[in-house]
Design a protein around this motif. Structure first.
Motif, mmCIF file in Angstrom:
data_model
loop_
_atom_site.group_PDB
_atom_site.id
_atom_site.type_symbol
_atom_site.label_atom_id
_atom_site.label_comp_id
_atom_site.label_asym_id
_atom_site.label_seq_id
_atom_site.Cartn_x
_atom_site.Cartn_y
_atom_site.Cartn_z
ATOM 1 N N ILE A 74 -17.090 -35.818 -4.100
ATOM 2 C CA ILE A 74 -15.357 -36.487 -4.033
ATOM 3 C C ILE A 74 -15.433 -35.708 -5.902
ATOM 4 N N LEU A 75 -16.580 -37.139 -6.845
ATOM 5 C CA LEU A 75 -15.850 -36.103 -7.645
ATOM 6 C C LEU A 75 -16.180 -34.371 -8.570
ATOM 7 N N GLN A 76 -16.488 -34.030 -7.952
ATOM 8 C CA GLN A 76 -17.655 -32.318 -8.509
ATOM 9 C C GLN A 76 -17.624 -31.846 -7.346
ATOM 10 N N SER A 77 -17.928 -30.107 -7.043
ATOM 11 C CA SER A 77 -17.965 -29.718 -5.981
ATOM 12 C C SER A 77 -18.661 -28.550 -6.567
ATOM 13 N N ILE A 78 -19.731 -27.354 -5.717
ATOM 14 C CA ILE A 78 -20.039 -26.546 -5.482
ATOM 15 C C ILE A 78 -19.561 -25.564 -4.650
ATOM 16 N N ILE A 79 -20.287 -24.381 -5.608
ATOM 17 C CA ILE A 79 -18.975 -23.679 -4.394
ATOM 18 C C ILE A 79 -20.580 -22.276 -4.677
ATOM 19 N N TYR A 80 -20.815 -21.691 -3.439
ATOM 20 C CA TYR A 80 -21.897 -19.957 -3.308
ATOM 21 C C TYR A 80 -21.475 -19.470 -2.739
ATOM 22 N N PRO A 81 -21.495 -18.357 -2.464
ATOM 23 C CA PRO A 81 -21.534 -17.204 -2.036
ATOM 24 C C PRO A 81 -22.569 -16.701 -0.790
ATOM 25 N N ALA A 82 -21.917 -17.058 0.333
ATOM 26 C CA ALA A 82 -23.329 -17.225 1.976
ATOM 27 C C ALA A 82 -23.064 -15.910 3.020
ATOM 28 N N ALA A 83 -23.577 -15.600 3.128
ATOM 29 C CA ALA A 83 -23.724 -14.927 4.921
ATOM 30 C C ALA A 83 -24.389 -15.856 6.595
ATOM 31 N N TYR A 84 -23.283 -15.469 7.342
ATOM 32 C CA TYR A 84 -24.795 -16.105 8.278
ATOM 33 C C TYR A 84 -24.623 -15.302 9.586
ATOM 34 N N LEU A 85 -25.095 -15.674 10.582
ATOM 35 C CA LEU A 85 -26.179 -15.027 11.898
ATOM 36 C C LEU A 85 -25.980 -16.000 12.665
ATOM 37 N N GLU A 86 -24.524 -15.487 13.701
ATOM 38 C CA GLU A 86 -24.668 -16.980 15.064
ATOM 39 C C GLU A 86 -24.728 -16.368 16.247
ATOM 40 N N LEU A 87 -25.510 -17.042 17.293
ATOM 41 C CA LEU A 87 -26.018 -16.694 18.222
ATOM 42 C C LEU A 87 -25.186 -18.554 19.489
ATOM 43 N N GLN A 88 -24.277 -17.460 20.192
ATOM 44 C CA GLN A 88 -23.340 -18.806 21.501
ATOM 45 C C GLN A 88 -23.900 -18.368 22.703
ATOM 46 N N LEU A 89 -24.608 -19.412 23.476
ATOM 47 C CA LEU A 89 -25.095 -19.628 24.565
ATOM 48 C C LEU A 89 -24.543 -20.060 25.855
ATOM 49 N N GLY A 90 -23.803 -19.971 26.199
ATOM 50 C CA GLY A 90 -22.495 -21.064 26.800
ATOM 51 C C GLY A 90 -22.470 -21.569 25.398
ATOM 52 N N PRO A 91 -22.467 -22.999 25.843
ATOM 53 C CA PRO A 91 -21.925 -24.326 25.367
ATOM 54 C C PRO A 91 -22.704 -24.184 23.556
ATOM 55 N N VAL A 92 -23.641 -24.202 23.471
ATOM 56 C CA VAL A 92 -25.165 -24.281 23.149
ATOM 57 C C VAL A 92 -24.649 -22.822 21.135
ATOM 58 N N VAL A 93 -25.172 -23.247 20.162
ATOM 59 C CA VAL A 93 -24.491 -22.464 18.905
ATOM 60 C C VAL A 93 -25.885 -22.677 18.299
ATOM 61 N N ALA A 94 -26.634 -21.355 17.953
ATOM 62 C CA ALA A 94 -26.930 -21.691 16.593
ATOM 63 C C ALA A 94 -27.382 -20.801 16.354
ATOM 64 N N ASN A 95 -27.041 -21.264 14.944
ATOM 65 C CA ASN A 95 -26.113 -21.313 12.950
ATOM 66 C C ASN A 95 -27.358 -20.668 11.969
ATOM 67 N N LEU A 96 -27.988 -19.694 11.684
ATOM 68 C CA LEU A 96 -28.771 -19.663 10.343
ATOM 69 C C LEU A 96 -27.458 -18.470 8.793
ATOM 70 N N ASN A 97 -27.664 -19.979 8.219
ATOM 71 C CA ASN A 97 -26.805 -19.234 7.355
ATOM 72 C C ASN A 97 -27.298 -19.153 5.841
ATOM 73 N N VAL A 98 -27.113 -18.074 5.294
ATOM 74 C CA VAL A 98 -28.159 -18.430 3.485
ATOM 75 C C VAL A 98 -27.110 -17.963 2.515
ATOM 76 N N GLY A 99 -27.565 -18.838 1.514
ATOM 77 C CA GLY A 99 -26.351 -18.588 0.691
ATOM 78 C C GLY A 99 -27.454 -18.073 -1.073
ATOM 79 N N GLY A 100 -26.338 -18.405 -1.909
ATOM 80 C CA GLY A 100 -26.675 -18.356 -2.726
ATOM 81 C C GLY A 100 -27.367 -17.205 -3.677
ATOM 82 N N GLY A 101 -27.968 -17.105 -4.799
ATOM 83 C CA GLY A 101 -27.919 -16.061 -5.687
ATOM 84 C C GLY A 101 -27.070 -16.703 -7.702
#
Length: 166
Positions: A74-101
């Protein structure tokens, strides 16, 4: 036998609202992960709005992207670089996201940025209800090199709106 796939690059914006269920801390000292305790926040009226901005590329069921995540408190926000890998099998989606540095803050408490070995892994599994809306659950963690034996985590449920521009 030939395998073909269509590859393409595009810009992706995810608008996500997460509801934490448990917040906790753990340690990996002594040979394995140990839960130091958690707080049940299921009944608390706490939500974390978030925007993810990515340059996305990939194939029909496997996508990857690089960009940034922005959380607002709300009053303060945080931003950082990130990358993701996402696998979709039909309607099910697995998402691995890593960020920081690096992470930056902006808002009423001040603006700034800082480099450091702070990383934020996030594993989410969801179900696409439409091509642009997903409900899911996941676990989010924070780890800092300054405290290598400790980590923070949150178990959450979420609703995600997905906008892709080709």
């Amino acid at each position: 036998l030939a395998v073909t796939a269509t590859a393409g690059a595009q810009f992706r914006i995810d608008v996500n609202i997460s509801k934490p269920l448990f917040l906790g801390a753990g340690t990996s000292s002594g040979g394995g992960p140990v839960d130091l305790g958690s707080i049940d926040v299921t009944s608390a009226w706490v939500f974390f709005p978030e925007v993810q901005l990515y340059y996305q590329f990939g194939f029909e069921s496997l996508h990857a992207g690089v960009g940034a995540r922005i959380f607002t408190f709300i009053l303060q926000s945080i931003i950082y670089p990130a990358a993701y890998l996402e696998l979709q099998l039909g309607p099910v989606v697995a998402n691995l996201n890593v960020g920081g540095g690096w992470f930056g803050t902006f808002g009423d408490a001040g603006n700034g940025g800082e480099f450091g070995a702070v990383f934020f892994p996030d594993l989410n599994v969801g179900v696409n209800l439409t091509p642009w809306f997903r409900l899911g659950a996941g676990v989010y963690a924070a780890w800092a090199q300054a405290v290598p034996e400790g980590f923070l985590y949150a178990v959450y449920i979420d609703a995600r709106f997905i906008f892709v521009v080709k």
